[in-house]
Design an enzyme around this catalytic site. Structure first.
Site, PDB file in Angstrom:
ATOM      1  N   SER A 183       0.833  -1.203   0.000  1.00  0.00           N
ATOM      2  CA  SER A 183       0.000   0.000   0.000  1.00  0.00           C
ATOM      3  C   SER A 183       0.866   1.251   0.000  1.00  0.00           C
ATOM      4  O   SER A 183       2.015   1.236   0.462  1.00  0.00           O
ATOM      5  CB  SER A 183      -0.897   0.015   1.249  1.00  0.00           C
ATOM      6  OG  SER A 183      -1.590   1.242   1.373  1.00  0.00           O
ATOM      7  N   TYR A 196      -2.254  -0.800  10.287  1.00  0.00           N
ATOM      8  CA  TYR A 196      -2.348  -1.220   8.889  1.00  0.00           C
ATOM      9  C   TYR A 196      -1.117  -0.771   8.105  1.00  0.00           C
ATOM     10  O   TYR A 196      -0.521  -1.555   7.357  1.00  0.00           O
ATOM     11  CB  TYR A 196      -3.619  -0.635   8.273  1.00  0.00           C
ATOM     12  CG  TYR A 196      -3.803  -0.924   6.808  1.00  0.00           C
ATOM     13  CD1 TYR A 196      -4.373  -2.120   6.374  1.00  0.00           C
ATOM     14  CD2 TYR A 196      -3.452   0.016   5.846  1.00  0.00           C
ATOM     15  CE1 TYR A 196      -4.571  -2.376   5.028  1.00  0.00           C
ATOM     16  CE2 TYR A 196      -3.641  -0.224   4.495  1.00  0.00           C
ATOM     17  CZ  TYR A 196      -4.199  -1.426   4.092  1.00  0.00           C
ATOM     18  OH  TYR A 196      -4.383  -1.670   2.742  1.00  0.00           O
TER      19      TYR A 196
END
Length: 290
Positions: A183, A196
């Site tokens: 990401s 995350y």
């Protein structure tokens, strides 16, 4: 030139929320997973792929694009995601390919081994592993951060990637490939996604290390780092007002469609990428990946 469905609407996403893990049907605007927009060119003919988290979002688009490129696929999903998973199966089979659907929570090594074994049995082998399943939940107050969440996030995002790849390795041969979903959060973390973002940075490191470890077997390992992509994960993990205008801060001025990310996975899984390993390919709308 291909024009993805609804890209013009992604620069003005309205406020909305969903209960986790969210559904594709409730997204406004609808996301494009390539059902009608992706044109296959036989780039993955005969390949067999396991895609974790393949029921919605990026995983769904990867499954559909792979099928249209000639691959058979197995997808994993959680119990609450059965409806979305059934829609993926229908789309893959409409493309003339096999789709093995595996309901499983990948937070244990045994579950990951089960998913791999089921995929190998159902597909008759394995050439591509897409470690895409992920958990995120925004937490605006660090002092109130729930301890069980960081355990769930790391188990889903990092441990499952490790365990799935470990279980799959004996089934992978020369020319096989592993692709991890990381990401933009690994490079530009948002405070509410502290756990995350940390898992995605860990996956970047794991990708490079696995590429070194598995290279002697002829197995390539890469990653795709998406930016803001319009998936059910967004309205199901952020407050409605935070969703409004999602992705508008990118240089391209909008969020991305899942199918726009799937193209990177198709490339990395194809023989066109035969000398590409240990790399992280950003699909971020212009946000830097370095």
């Amino acid at each position: 030139m291909t024009t993805w469905k609804n890209t013009e609407k992604l620069s003005e996403i309205p406020a909305q929320d969903q209960q986790w893990p969210g559904t594709e049907a409730a997204l406004n605007p609808a996301a494009d997973h390539g059902e009608t927009t992706w044109v296959g060119r036989e780039r993955l003919t005969g390949k067999k792929a396991l895609i974790t988290g393949g029921d919605s979002g990026i995983g769904r688009a990867v499954a559909i694009a792979f099928a249209k490129e000639g691959a058979d696929v197995a997808i994993t999903h959680l119990p609450d995601e059965s409806k979305d998973a059934a829609e993926v199966k229908e789309a893959v089979e409409a493309a003339g390919r096999t789709c093995v659907v595996i309901e499983v929570d990948l937070r244990t090594e045994e579950a990951c081994a089960h998913a791999v074994a089921t995929a190998v049995d159902g597909l008759g082998g394995l050439d591509v592993v897409i470690n895409n399943a992920a958990f995120q939940m925004a937490q605006p107050d660090f002092p109130d951060f729930p301890g069980d969440q960081i355990e769930r996030t790391f188990a889903t995002n990092v441990f499952a990637t490790f365990w799935t790849t470990k279980a799959a390795t004996p089934h992978l041969g020369e020319g096989s490939t592993v692709i991890n979903t990381t990401s933009i959060q690994a490079y530009s973390p948002s405070e509410p996604l502290l756990d995350y973002a940390a898992t995605k940075a860990a996956l970047n490191n794991l990708t490079v290390n696995l590429a070194s470890e598995l290279g002697s077997r002829g197995i390539r390992v890469n990653a795709v780092a998406p930016g803001p992509i319009w998936t059910p994960l967004i309205p199901s993990t952020f407050d409605g007002e935070k969703v409004e205008g999602f992705g508008a801060d990118t240089p391209l001025g909008r969020a991305g469609q899942p199918i726009e990310v799937a193209s990177a996975f198709v490339y990395l899984a194809s023989d066109e990428a035969s000398y590409v390993s240990g790399t992280v390919l950003g699909v971020t709308g212009g946000k830097p990946v370095f």
